[in-house]
Enzyme design. Structure first.
Site, mmCIF file in Angstrom:
data_model
loop_
_atom_site.group_PDB
_atom_site.id
_atom_site.type_symbol
_atom_site.label_atom_id
_atom_site.label_comp_id
_atom_site.label_asym_id
_atom_site.label_seq_id
_atom_site.Cartn_x
_atom_site.Cartn_y
_atom_site.Cartn_z
ATOM 1 N N LYS A 1 -13.679 22.471 -18.200
ATOM 2 C CA LYS A 1 -13.414 21.428 -17.201
ATOM 3 C C LYS A 1 -11.950 21.007 -17.256
ATOM 4 O O LYS A 1 -11.308 20.783 -16.224
ATOM 5 C CB LYS A 1 -14.312 20.213 -17.459
ATOM 6 C CG LYS A 1 -15.793 20.509 -17.263
ATOM 7 C CD LYS A 1 -16.711 19.466 -17.911
ATOM 8 C CE LYS A 1 -18.133 20.025 -18.017
ATOM 9 N NZ LYS A 1 -19.021 19.198 -18.865
ATOM 10 N N LYS B 1 -16.462 19.169 -35.042
ATOM 11 C CA LYS B 1 -15.523 19.164 -33.916
ATOM 12 C C LYS B 1 -14.145 18.667 -34.342
ATOM 13 O O LYS B 1 -13.174 18.789 -33.618
ATOM 14 C CB LYS B 1 -16.070 18.299 -32.777
ATOM 15 C CG LYS B 1 -17.335 18.872 -32.133
ATOM 16 C CD LYS B 1 -17.869 17.954 -31.043
ATOM 17 C CE LYS B 1 -19.252 18.324 -30.549
ATOM 18 N NZ LYS B 1 -19.276 19.435 -29.582
ATOM 19 N N THR C 1 -17.821 23.207 -23.241
ATOM 20 C CA THR C 1 -17.728 23.292 -21.783
ATOM 21 C C THR C 1 -16.660 22.317 -21.280
ATOM 22 O O THR C 1 -16.080 22.541 -20.214
ATOM 23 C CB THR C 1 -19.080 22.953 -21.121
ATOM 24 O OG1 THR C 1 -19.626 21.812 -21.779
ATOM 25 C CG2 THR C 1 -20.048 24.110 -21.220
ATOM 26 N N LYS D 1 -15.549 14.332 -26.465
ATOM 27 C CA LYS D 1 -16.779 15.083 -26.787
ATOM 28 C C LYS D 1 -17.560 14.245 -27.775
ATOM 29 O O LYS D 1 -17.068 13.220 -28.244
ATOM 30 C CB LYS D 1 -16.432 16.439 -27.391
ATOM 31 C CG LYS D 1 -15.376 16.370 -28.507
ATOM 32 C CD LYS D 1 -14.959 17.731 -29.013
ATOM 33 C CE LYS D 1 -13.928 18.428 -28.180
ATOM 34 N NZ LYS D 1 -14.425 19.591 -27.469
ATOM 35 N N ARG D 2 -18.768 14.669 -28.104
ATOM 36 C CA ARG D 2 -19.510 13.943 -29.129
ATOM 37 C C ARG D 2 -18.718 13.895 -30.423
ATOM 38 O O ARG D 2 -17.936 14.801 -30.717
ATOM 39 C CB ARG D 2 -20.858 14.639 -29.380
ATOM 40 C CG ARG D 2 -21.867 14.376 -28.295
ATOM 41 C CD ARG D 2 -22.228 12.917 -28.220
ATOM 42 N NE ARG D 2 -23.034 12.509 -29.341
ATOM 43 C CZ ARG D 2 -24.257 11.985 -29.260
ATOM 44 N NH1 ARG D 2 -24.811 11.792 -28.079
ATOM 45 N NH2 ARG D 2 -24.919 11.639 -30.335
ATOM 46 N N HIS E 1 -28.187 27.469 -28.601
ATOM 47 C CA HIS E 1 -26.930 26.730 -28.399
ATOM 48 C C HIS E 1 -26.239 26.338 -29.691
ATOM 49 O O HIS E 1 -25.293 25.553 -29.660
ATOM 50 C CB HIS E 1 -27.174 25.445 -27.598
ATOM 51 C CG HIS E 1 -27.618 25.671 -26.195
ATOM 52 N ND1 HIS E 1 -26.742 25.716 -25.133
ATOM 53 C CD2 HIS E 1 -28.848 25.858 -25.673
ATOM 54 C CE1 HIS E 1 -27.422 25.913 -24.012
ATOM 55 N NE2 HIS E 1 -28.710 26.008 -24.310
#
Ligand code: GPQ
Length: 795
Positions: free
Chosen positions: A647, A542, A643, A536-537, A350
């Site tokens: 969504k 990110k 992911t 998100k985290r 991952h």
């Protein structure tokens, strides 16, 4: 629903001595949880009976994390009881919605990896596949985040208080797990025996969570292990008068399943983490092997009946543990045990981020798990020898499992598994061409791709009932059963009335979120503004920081340059790992910007920033349906898949993203015109990195960047300033926010302009919903079933 209502009444009478009209919400909640669990247990008995009879192959899914999300709504929805229970409770003055709110989120995971595991359990169960999940019953799940003066604070998440009613304790299946000690080799007339000495044994207690499926007869189980001292406290110490010491040893045993490590995508190499990993993999493997042996009276056919899937490297000790059990407990030779083992395991990778690839120092590992260590060393010796034989010795620096006194768990997984998969096209390409290049050469065909997918029943069916009902009526197809049929919506892409209906539904969801925002932050947001979401985290890669930097740019332009942009609400929600200083500083920065804007009567008419605390599955369910823009802005090449992007798309948000992870597949699905892509590609990032990225040049050569960062340094209220972040951006930032800033800023302008053309925007939104079919977890798990596991539905 037969006599569910009667069961509720009976439970209330029996347990609380109440009629339903005297009951509290808390009592109703408990009754619903327990009765639902028991219904699932009965259903499980039936599906398990079929499974035993068919003797078919099964999958065991090993994961340190399952981010289950609230279970009650999901189970009632799947069982088809929801409406009737809602009416029944309403008759007695209760709101089912309020009862749902009582359930804590079982936060047994950090983020994407854990949620993926749960999405897959749900999808496989709905499709009648036999799967059993294994993990740890963390007493404390992911911490509760409270934002205080803009800073993240962590509080323990005591979820079992109210969450335990969904669990079934299986005291008949306890198992012992051994740590420390030594092994002795003993030869007898029958051969070699391994004897364990001076070890510390810990008890693993199983707690089962039933996983329901939609419109299916199958119930699967997620087994969660809890650590316990064996036999209460140590009597020997007790007799010696060392009462407190004896309790200490109990506390140590129980600390193993105490808490979930809150670091996501990051390996922090702690002894307790080794113990957690071995604790749950050993307990699970012992149980799987025992069940198999009891059924077939042999383990020779183990790999024909069992697939063990390893969710990233965290459960990789399954591999030496199976070798250990086969050799030490069932007297298999190395070669026979190895042949079974290498046909049993499949591994999903991952991440390619170096700090997340697990490495254990031998010095830490060996004393805790001496036997497991010798097995890993032997696997490595044989692997290295084989590499020599095939002329790959030159690549052992990259491939050997033990290297410079550290054990590289990904290498162990690759060598020992029959399948290795990445989680998006780009990610898998990078694994093959770069991260694990030599492995891909010596094991041609072992690396494959399975792009991630999501449980659309939860993320659309349950989170957005308004949109679901509308599409159901409009399309007349059962897209909840089969998401691929949602592409029928494309027929309406030029239908004005439908486009307006979709906009109205989005507005309803925005209104609901606006109410939540008001109640949790006191900020009033304009539902006509663009809801721009990054949830998100919190991670440097990110790049929440890129988003924040652009907001600071807008702030300056509005305040000093007369810019009047279309109103926008920037919504953030994210937890930072507790020891991650930069991530916590970024949260503080976002919260400060929010405050500064709120205090500014001019700027706040145009932009608002909201940071919603305690991001979790149930909060995501509120935010996602209300989003217009989905920010997926990681540095290209770094996000394995993502992911949340799927969504959000499913709920009609349009992606603003880099060509990273599954954004690439989203781009392919919706086409150029229905997504906003910006920034460097992963090859360009690589190139720039090699050629010595100099952030300071971007600062010096780009007026907007210079002014924005200079301005950021003036945000100093005497207590806090952001020089630390500004310095980072212009010097060491490996994720190159500045290199993508110009492109991001320009694309944000295009987003803004496009949004004002309502017809065009609504059409983009429609196309995103219509094209989301391939991102269903049903599709993803079907690929696992067909390409990797080769299992069949329960007959
Ligand atoms: N991911 Cl290695 C995690 O959430 N935690 C981890 O420890 C690792 C990966 C994520 C990854 O960052 C996302 O890009 C993926 O979408 C997700 O796993 C599921 O594959």
């Amino acid at each position: 629903m037969d006599n569910f209502a009667t069961d509720i009444k009976k439970y209330l009478e029996k347990i609380f001595g109440n009629t339903i009209d005297e009951a509290s919400e808390r009592q109703i909640y408990q009754a619903l949880m327990v009765i639902t669990r028991d219904r699932l247990a009965e259903k499980r008995f039936e599906s398990n009976k079929k499974l035993k009879e068919s003797q078919q192959k099964r999958v065991y899914y090993m994961s340190m994390e399952f981010l289950v999300g609230k279970t009650l709504r999901n189970n009632l929805y799947n069982l088809g009881y929801e409406d009737e229970i809602k009416h029944f409770l309403a008759k007695h003055g209760f709101s089912l919605e309020r009862i749902y709110n009582i359930e804590p989120d079982p936060g047994l995971g950090n983020g994407g990896l854990g949620r993926l595991a749960s999405c897959y359990m749900d999808a496989l169960t709905s499709n009648d596949y036999p799967i059993m999940g294994f993990s740890i019953l963390y007493e404390f799940g992911i911490f509760k985040q409270v934002i205080s003066d803009g800073w993240q604070q962590e509080y323990p998440d005591n979820w079992l208080d109210l969450g335990r009613y969904g669990l079934l304790y299986r005291n008949d299946e306890e198992i012992e797990v051994k740590f420390y000690g030594n092994t002795k080799e003993e030869w007898s007339s029958e051969g070699l025996h391994i004897r364990y000495e001076d070890y510390t044994a810990i008890k693993a207690e199983p707690y089962d969570l039933f996983i329901s499926g939609y419109d299916s007869d199958t119930v699967n189980v997620l087994r969660l292990w809890k650590s316990k001292a064996t036999g209460g406290f140590n009597m020997k110490l007790f007799e010696k008068g060392e009462y407190s010491k004896s309790l200490e040893s109990e506390a140590i045993a129980e600390s193993i399943s105490k808490l979930l490590y809150p670091a996501d995508d990051n390996d922090n190499g702690k002894a307790l983490r080794i113990k957690q990993q071995y604790f749950f993999t050993s307990a699970s493997l012992q149980q799987i092997v025992k069940n198999h042996y009891d059924t077939y009276m042999t383990l020779d056919n183990f790999a024909e009946k069992v697939v063990i899937h390893i969710n990233d490297t965290h459960p990789s000790m399954c591999i030496p543990e199976l070798m250990r059990i086969l050799m030490d407990e069932y007297e298999y030779s190395w070669d026979k045990a190895w042949s079974i083992t290498t046909k049993t395991f499949a591994y999903t990778n991952h991440t390619i981020m170096a700090e997340a690839l697990e490495k254990w120092s031998v010095d830490l590992f060996q004393p805790i798990l001496p036997r497991i260590y010798t097995i890993i060393r032997e696997i490595n010796n044989r692997f290295c020898k084989w590499c020599n034989d095939i002329g790959a010795a030159g690549e052992l620096d990259e491939m050997s499992i033990i290297h410079n006194n550290v054990i590289r768990m990904a290498n162990l997984c690759i060598v020992s598994s029959y399948s290795v998969n990445g989680v998006s096209m780009l990610h898998t390409e990078i694994l093959k061409k770069d991260t694990f290049k030599s492995f891909n050469r010596i094991y041609p065909g072992k690396f494959i791709n399975v792009t991630n997918g999501i449980a659309h029943r939860r993320w659309l069916g349950q989170a957005n009932p308004e949109l679901t009902r509308y599409l159901n009526k409009l399309l007349g197809v059962d897209f909840i059963k089969d998401l691929s049929s949602i592409d029928k919506l494309l027929e309406y892409q030029d239908d004005k009335a439908v486009l307006e209906d979709l906009e109205n539904i989005k507005n309803i969801k925005k209104l609901q979120l606006a109410e939540y925002i008001k109640s949790s932050t006191a900020i009033k947001v304009d539902t006509n503004s663009i809801f721009d979401v990054q949830i998100k985290r919190l991670h440097e890669y990110k790049r929440q920081l890129l988003n924040a930097l652009h907001i600071i740019y807008l702030y300056r332009m509005i305040k000093f340059n007369g810019l009047k942009p279309y109103p926008r609400t920037f919504i953030f929600s994210a937890k930072a790992s507790s020891g991650y200083v930069m991530a916590k500083n970024i949260i503080k920065l976002i919260c400060s910007i929010s405050e500064i804007i709120e205090a500014d009567p001019i700027v706040r008419e145009y932009i608002k920033v909201v940071f919603l605390e305690d991001y979790r599955v149930s909060l995501a369910e509120k935010i996602i349906p209300a989003a217009n823009v989905s920010e997926q802005i990681s540095q290209a090449g770094k996000e394995a898949s993502g992911t949340g992007n799927m969504k959000l798309m499913l709920n009609g948000a349009v992606t603003l993203g880099t060509m990273d992870g599954a954004n690439v597949e989203i781009h392919n699905a919706v086409g150029q015109d229905n997504i906003f892509i910006f920034g460097l590609s992963s090859e360009e990032v690589e190139e720039l990195f090699k050629n010595d990225y100099r952030a300071i040049d971007y600062y010096n050569n780009n007026q907007d960047i210079k002014e924005t960062i200079d301005f950021m340094r003036t945000l100093d209220n005497g207590h806090t300033n952001f020089n630390y972040i500004a310095d980072y951006l212009v010097s060491t930032d490996p994720y190159m926010c500045l290199a993508d800033f110009e492109s991001y800023k320009n694309t944000q302008k295009i987003v803004e302009d496009t949004y004002q053309d309502k017809g065009k925007w609504n059409k983009m939104s429609l196309v995103n919903i219509a094209k989301s079919g391939i991102f269903s977890a049903d599709r993803a798990t079907k690929e696992y079933v067909e390409k990797i596991w080769k299992i069949e539905k329960i007959k």
